[in-house]
Motif scaffolding. Structure first.
Motif, PDB file in Angstrom:
ATOM      1  N   LYS A   2     -16.727   6.119   3.576  1.00 58.97           N
ATOM      2  CA  LYS A   2     -16.179   7.331   4.171  1.00 58.97           C
ATOM      3  C   LYS A   2     -16.443   8.485   3.204  1.00 58.97           C
ATOM      4  CE  LYS A   2     -12.438   4.848   6.517  1.00 58.97           C
ATOM      5  NZ  LYS A   2     -10.968   4.665   6.597  1.00 58.97           N
ATOM      6  N   TYR A   3     -16.458   9.696   3.748  1.00 57.08           N
ATOM      7  CA  TYR A   3     -16.796  10.877   2.956  1.00 57.08           C
ATOM      8  C   TYR A   3     -15.721  11.940   3.136  1.00 57.08           C
ATOM      9  CZ  TYR A   3     -21.191   8.384   2.914  1.00 57.08           C
ATOM     10  OH  TYR A   3     -22.141   7.397   2.771  1.00 57.08           O
ATOM     11  N   SER A  14     -18.830  10.750  -1.220  1.00 58.37           N
ATOM     12  CA  SER A  14     -18.265   9.450  -0.877  1.00 58.37           C
ATOM     13  C   SER A  14     -16.898   9.289  -1.531  1.00 58.37           C
ATOM     14  CB  SER A  14     -19.200   8.326  -1.322  1.00 58.37           C
ATOM     15  OG  SER A  14     -19.655   8.528  -2.646  1.00 58.37           O
ATOM     16  N   GLU A  15     -15.987   8.620  -0.821  1.00 55.37           N
ATOM     17  CA  GLU A  15     -14.638   8.441  -1.359  1.00 55.37           C
ATOM     18  C   GLU A  15     -14.648   7.656  -2.673  1.00 55.37           C
ATOM     19  OE1 GLU A  15     -11.929   8.677   2.704  1.00 55.37           O
ATOM     20  OE2 GLU A  15     -12.170   6.740   1.692  1.00 55.37           O
ATOM     21  N   ILE A  16     -15.642   6.820  -2.852  1.00 56.95           N
ATOM     22  CA  ILE A  16     -15.859   6.154  -4.131  1.00 56.95           C
ATOM     23  C   ILE A  16     -17.147   6.712  -4.734  1.00 56.95           C
ATOM     24  CG2 ILE A  16     -16.292   3.959  -5.312  1.00 56.95           C
ATOM     25  CD1 ILE A  16     -13.481   4.126  -4.173  1.00 56.95           C
ATOM     26  N   LEU A 264      -6.769  -6.553  -6.587  1.00 53.32           N
ATOM     27  CA  LEU A 264      -5.949  -5.535  -7.247  1.00 53.32           C
ATOM     28  C   LEU A 264      -6.723  -4.230  -7.384  1.00 53.32           C
ATOM     29  CD1 LEU A 264      -3.472  -4.547  -8.765  1.00 53.32           C
ATOM     30  CD2 LEU A 264      -4.353  -5.685 -10.827  1.00 53.32           C
ATOM     31  N   ALA A 265      -8.017  -4.317  -7.670  1.00 54.46           N
ATOM     32  CA  ALA A 265      -8.844  -3.106  -7.784  1.00 54.46           C
ATOM     33  C   ALA A 265      -8.865  -2.341  -6.469  1.00 54.46           C
ATOM     34  CB  ALA A 265     -10.264  -3.469  -8.210  1.00 54.46           C
ATOM     35  N   GLN A 266      -9.006  -3.056  -5.366  1.00 62.16           N
ATOM     36  CA  GLN A 266      -9.014  -2.403  -4.052  1.00 62.16           C
ATOM     37  C   GLN A 266      -7.664  -1.761  -3.754  1.00 62.16           C
ATOM     38  OE1 GLN A 266     -10.163  -5.730  -1.633  1.00 62.16           O
ATOM     39  NE2 GLN A 266     -12.295  -5.662  -2.316  1.00 62.16           N
ATOM     40  N   LEU A 267      -6.579  -2.435  -4.102  1.00 64.46           N
ATOM     41  CA  LEU A 267      -5.234  -1.865  -3.924  1.00 64.46           C
ATOM     42  C   LEU A 267      -5.097  -0.584  -4.742  1.00 64.46           C
ATOM     43  CD1 LEU A 267      -2.212  -2.456  -2.864  1.00 64.46           C
ATOM     44  CD2 LEU A 267      -1.823  -3.203  -5.224  1.00 64.46           C
ATOM     45  N   SER A 268      -5.547  -0.617  -5.992  1.00 65.17           N
ATOM     46  CA  SER A 268      -5.405   0.526  -6.899  1.00 65.17           C
ATOM     47  C   SER A 268      -6.224   1.722  -6.439  1.00 65.17           C
ATOM     48  CB  SER A 268      -5.823   0.117  -8.316  1.00 65.17           C
ATOM     49  OG  SER A 268      -5.053  -0.984  -8.762  1.00 65.17           O
ATOM     50  N   LEU A 269      -7.429   1.471  -5.954  1.00 65.73           N
ATOM     51  CA  LEU A 269      -8.285   2.558  -5.459  1.00 65.73           C
ATOM     52  C   LEU A 269      -7.733   3.141  -4.160  1.00 65.73           C
ATOM     53  CD1 LEU A 269     -11.732   0.943  -6.242  1.00 65.73           C
ATOM     54  CD2 LEU A 269     -10.838   3.031  -7.286  1.00 65.73           C
ATOM     55  N   VAL A 298     -12.091   1.693   0.610  1.00 67.08           N
ATOM     56  CA  VAL A 298     -12.033   2.809   1.562  1.00 67.08           C
ATOM     57  C   VAL A 298     -11.556   2.349   2.938  1.00 67.08           C
ATOM     58  CG1 VAL A 298     -13.870   4.018   0.320  1.00 67.08           C
ATOM     59  CG2 VAL A 298     -14.449   2.655   2.346  1.00 67.08           C
ATOM     60  N   GLN A 299     -11.597   1.051   3.186  1.00 68.45           N
ATOM     61  CA  GLN A 299     -11.135   0.515   4.466  1.00 68.45           C
ATOM     62  C   GLN A 299      -9.665   0.096   4.430  1.00 68.45           C
ATOM     63  OE1 GLN A 299     -13.125   0.823   6.971  1.00 68.45           O
ATOM     64  NE2 GLN A 299     -14.917   1.369   5.734  1.00 68.45           N
ATOM     65  N   VAL A 300      -9.043   0.200   3.258  1.00 73.01           N
ATOM     66  CA  VAL A 300      -7.649  -0.229   3.098  1.00 73.01           C
ATOM     67  C   VAL A 300      -6.711   0.934   3.380  1.00 73.01           C
ATOM     68  CG1 VAL A 300      -5.924  -1.130   1.489  1.00 73.01           C
ATOM     69  CG2 VAL A 300      -8.292  -1.973   1.397  1.00 73.01           C
ATOM     70  N   ASN A 301      -5.807   0.740   4.317  1.00 73.59           N
ATOM     71  CA  ASN A 301      -4.809   1.757   4.649  1.00 73.59           C
ATOM     72  C   ASN A 301      -3.438   1.225   4.251  1.00 73.59           C
ATOM     73  OD1 ASN A 301      -3.482   3.970   5.695  1.00 73.59           O
ATOM     74  ND2 ASN A 301      -3.456   3.179   7.795  1.00 73.59           N
ATOM     75  N   LEU A 302      -2.862   1.764   3.205  1.00 72.10           N
ATOM     76  CA  LEU A 302      -1.583   1.274   2.699  1.00 72.10           C
ATOM     77  C   LEU A 302      -0.430   1.847   3.510  1.00 72.10           C
ATOM     78  CD1 LEU A 302      -2.284   1.590  -1.143  1.00 72.10           C
ATOM     79  CD2 LEU A 302      -2.534  -0.432   0.306  1.00 72.10           C
ATOM     80  N   GLN A 303       0.334   0.966   4.121  1.00 70.26           N
ATOM     81  CA  GLN A 303       1.470   1.383   4.932  1.00 70.26           C
ATOM     82  C   GLN A 303       2.645   1.811   4.048  1.00 70.26           C
ATOM     83  OE1 GLN A 303       1.183   1.609   8.287  1.00 70.26           O
ATOM     84  NE2 GLN A 303      -0.946   0.961   7.975  1.00 70.26           N
TER      85      GLN A 303
END
Length: 324
Positions: A2-3, A14-16, A264-269, A298-303
């Protein structure tokens, strides 16, 4: 991938993003740089960051060589100016002389005609801010850089710079590059608010806290031999994170990530990217697999309930401040 737009500009990154890693110019390290940038492009990353001060120009040379096979219009590149690049009194800071000379030197090391975002790497209290901003504006007019930015400036300094740019009718700054991760959150106090008011986007570095937020370091265990923390040449700030309460907090955060079936890296980002005003999070990588894993964030949406659980966990290290 995503951008997002960088501040109020039309530039999309890019978000990353991928930042420079320490390099000493060996063939093996250049091969690693080439492989990582190749994987970054495959994953949709279009933003790459370096600085003239990274090993006195070697970081720029490695980045430029790795990007050479790709069309210049297909990526966004940033570099920086401020830290000493020689022993002379004018070989540092944000004077017009140093900025102009170092921009030319960076372009040569990168092997490029222009820089997309040129950052003032720190605030220079020895140079009038209007002198610095006029130099950046002139480089934009000359086509040597496209946008100007700052790194690790305070809210007051950003506000001052924005006011000067308006008064002198200069090109506005578009980006700030601060540190931001679960343990270092100072930008939440004032910087994010002021930057949003002035149309400045945040491209943050160290979102994984020097690798601490990957879970590779465990409480009450020895430091892995191949890790950054075991290398006295590059460990720097990371050792100040290596406290038992911090590592125990990281272990708890890893438990939250496991419940979500992510790393954990994906959660942190994803946690970093939850904030409005963050344009991109810069990761470092020595292996292509690290990039492949991290971009999934970028696909993780934290509720809301997960964010609340993270906040409760982080209260265990409230007030923690790494030594700098």
């Amino acid at each position: 991938m995503k951008y997002r737009r960088v501040g109020n500009s039309g530039l999309k990154v890019s978000e990353i993003g991928l930042g420079s890693w320490l390099t000493y110019g060996t063939a093996a390290e250049q091969e690693a740089a080439d492989a990582c940038i190749r994987k970054a492009f495959e994953c949709g990353i279009n933003f790459f960051d370096t600085a003239n001060a990274y090993n006195r120009g070697a970081g720029e040379e490695a980045m430029g060589a790795a990007l050479k096979p790709y069309s210049r219009s297909n990526y966004v590149l940033s570099t920086k100016v401020f830290f000493p690049m020689g022993e002379g009194p004018n070989d540092r800071g944000l004077s017009r002389k140093h900025i102009m000379e170092q921009c030319e030197a960076s372009l040569k090391r990168l092997g490029m005609d222009y820089i997309d975002i040129y950052y003032c790497h720190r605030y220079d209290d020895q140079t009038p801010t209007d002198e610095t901003l006029r130099a950046i504006d002139d480089l934009i007019t000359q086509g040597k850089i496209i946008y100007g930015g700052v790194s690790e400036w305070s809210a007051a300094q950003i506000k001052e710079a924005a006011g000067i740019s308006k008064r002198l009718n200069l090109h506005p700054l578009v980006s700030n590059q601060p540190i931001y991760n679960m343990f270092e959150r100072y930008i939440e106090d004032e910087v994010l608010k002021v930057s949003e008011e002035e149309g400045i986007g945040q491209i943050v570095f160290s979102p994984l806290a020097q690798g601490i937020l990957t879970g590779k370091y465990k409480p009450r265990t020895q430091i892995p031999q191949e890790s950054r923390a075991a290398n006295d040449n590059v460990n720097g700030v990371i050792n100040s994170y290596l406290k038992e309460n911090v590592l125990e907090c990281v272990q708890d955060l890893e438990g939250i990530a496991q419940e979500l079936d992510i790393s954990l890296a994906q959660l942190s980002l994803a946690w970093v990217l939850r904030k409005q005003g963050i344009s991109s999070a810069l990761i470092g990588a020595s292996r292509p697999e690290q990039i492949e894993e991290n971009v999934k964030a970028v696909q993780v949406n934290l509720q809301a309930d997960v964010l609340e659980k993270i906040e409760k966990t982080l209260k265990k290290v409230e007030g923690f401040a790494p030594l700098r």
